[in-house]
Enzyme design. Structure first.
Site, PDB file in Angstrom:
ATOM      1  CE  LYS A  49      52.210  35.688  45.068  1.00  0.00           C
ATOM      2  NZ  LYS A  49      50.865  36.200  45.363  1.00  0.00           N
ATOM      3  CG  ASP A  72      49.499  47.348  42.389  1.00  0.00           C
ATOM      4  OD1 ASP A  72      48.431  46.833  41.963  1.00  0.00           O
ATOM      5  OD2 ASP A  72      49.658  47.689  43.575  1.00  0.00           O
ATOM      6  CG  ASN A  99      45.674  37.378  31.145  1.00  0.00           C
ATOM      7  OD1 ASN A  99      44.942  36.468  30.794  1.00  0.00           O
ATOM      8  ND2 ASN A  99      46.333  37.345  32.303  1.00  0.00           N
ATOM      9  CE1 TYR A 182      35.430  39.604  36.433  1.00  0.00           C
ATOM     10  CE2 TYR A 182      33.379  38.496  35.838  1.00  0.00           C
ATOM     11  CZ  TYR A 182      34.753  38.628  35.718  1.00  0.00           C
ATOM     12  OH  TYR A 182      35.450  37.787  34.877  1.00  0.00           O
ATOM     13  CE  LYS A 186      36.945  41.643  33.029  1.00  0.00           C
ATOM     14  NZ  LYS A 186      38.200  41.220  32.407  1.00  0.00           N
TER      15      LYS A 186
END
Length: 320
Positions: A49, A72, A99, A182, A186
């Site tokens: 990819k 990874d 990112n 999550y 964050k």
């Protein structure tokens, strides 16, 4: 605040690393930096990819100088190996864009023994940053302030972190849903930014002593059309229908525009020293939360998290 990637300066001779660079926001971050002459290392888990993404960018910008760095984030051995490999190739690093991320994925522990979102979104980026900081500081020493920068992608999703912000008693949050996990990861990105800014930013001991000044930002890209949305669909929440309504009203950006805040913080000449250490969202839109939680502004919590992370990552052998 208005910003367009076309206003980026000539970045020839500058070196950048972008994690999760083969798709979504990361892909466009790599493309715009390379278009302006930077040498960009695209981190991707899949070599296939990554190679395909680089080929696509080179079709648009034939002179683009992009290398693949296989990494990874679910495997800290590969993160350390990638950092060490990069350090054998380059003698300077001007920008690190942390990112990559996963959002609201089902509960899973990595082989390193950490919850998947906590490791992918926060721990792996902490380890990567730690390994690259000495080179970034060496680079910064010889250049004007603002020449070396770190960008941590976060999200208004940090507002969904558990009570108290970070649950040190059980960081895996196995008894919670995917959104608090999550949110916690964050929030950790924002607190990490605060710590980096305090240690290396304008006015820090490092900057004052001539040991290098690094500008750091937390970026909330806004609601963006990316692969993250696919994991949301699988998390069995009503969020997908919310996404489709927002998309209908044009309140979701395409991924290219989602990269603009990262690009501003990573390389724009218009960024000011006093903006280092802050939480950014350059496009203000109706109905989207742009405030920070109390936990995100908690200096003591940032210190406690840094202490915990440093101790655990050293004990597990990921950093010295």
């Amino acid at each position: 605040m208005t910003f367009h990637p076309d206003t980026l300066p000539d970045l020839k001779g500058k070196v950048f690393i972008v994690t999760g660079g083969n798709s979504g926001i990361g892909y466009y971050t790599v493309a715009h930096l390379a278009e302006h002459g930077a040498h960009v290392y695209m981190c991707a888990r899949s070599p296939e990819k990554g190679t395909a993404a680089i080929a696509n960018i080179k079709e648009m910008h034939p002179s683009a100088n992009i290398d693949l760095l296989q990494m990874d984030l679910m495997d800290l051995t590969s993160v350390v190996a990638a950092a060490n490999h990069f350090l054998t190739l380059e003698t300077a690093l001007h920008g690190l864009v942390n990112n990559a991320g996963i959002m609201a994925t089902p509960f899973e522990m990595t082989k390193d023994g950490h919850e998947a979102q906590w490791q992918t979104n926060y721990l792996a980026h902490w380890v990567l940053t730690e390994h690259l900081l000495p080179l970034m500081l060496r680079t910064a020493k010889t250049l004007p302030p603002g020449s070396v920068r770190i960008v941590n992608l976060t999200s208004s999703g940090h507002l969904g972190a558990p009570k108290g912000g970070i649950n040190f008693e059980d960081l895996s949050l196995k008894d919670s849903g995917p959104w608090p996990r999550y949110g916690q990861s964050k929030l950790a990105n924002i607190l990490h930014t605060k710590t980096l800014h305090k240690t290396y930013g304008p006015g820090s001991p490092s900057a004052r002593n001539g040991e290098g000044e690094i500008w750091v930002s937390s970026v909330h890209p806004g609601l963006v059309e990316t692969n993250l949305a696919t994991s949301v669909g699988e998390s069995g929440s009503g969020m997908m229908s919310v996404f489709s309504v927002l998309r209908f009203f044009g309140l979701i950006w395409p991924a290219d525009k989602g990269s603009w805040t990262s690009l501003f913080c990573a390389a724009s000449r218009d960024m000011k020293a006093e903006q280092s250490g802050t939480y950014f969202e350059i496009f203000r839109r109706f109905g989207e939360p742009r405030w920070q939680s109390g936990a995100a502004k908690d200096g003591k919590l940032a210190e406690r998290l840094e202490e915990w992370t440093g101790e655990v990552m050293r004990k597990e052998g990921w950093v010295r």
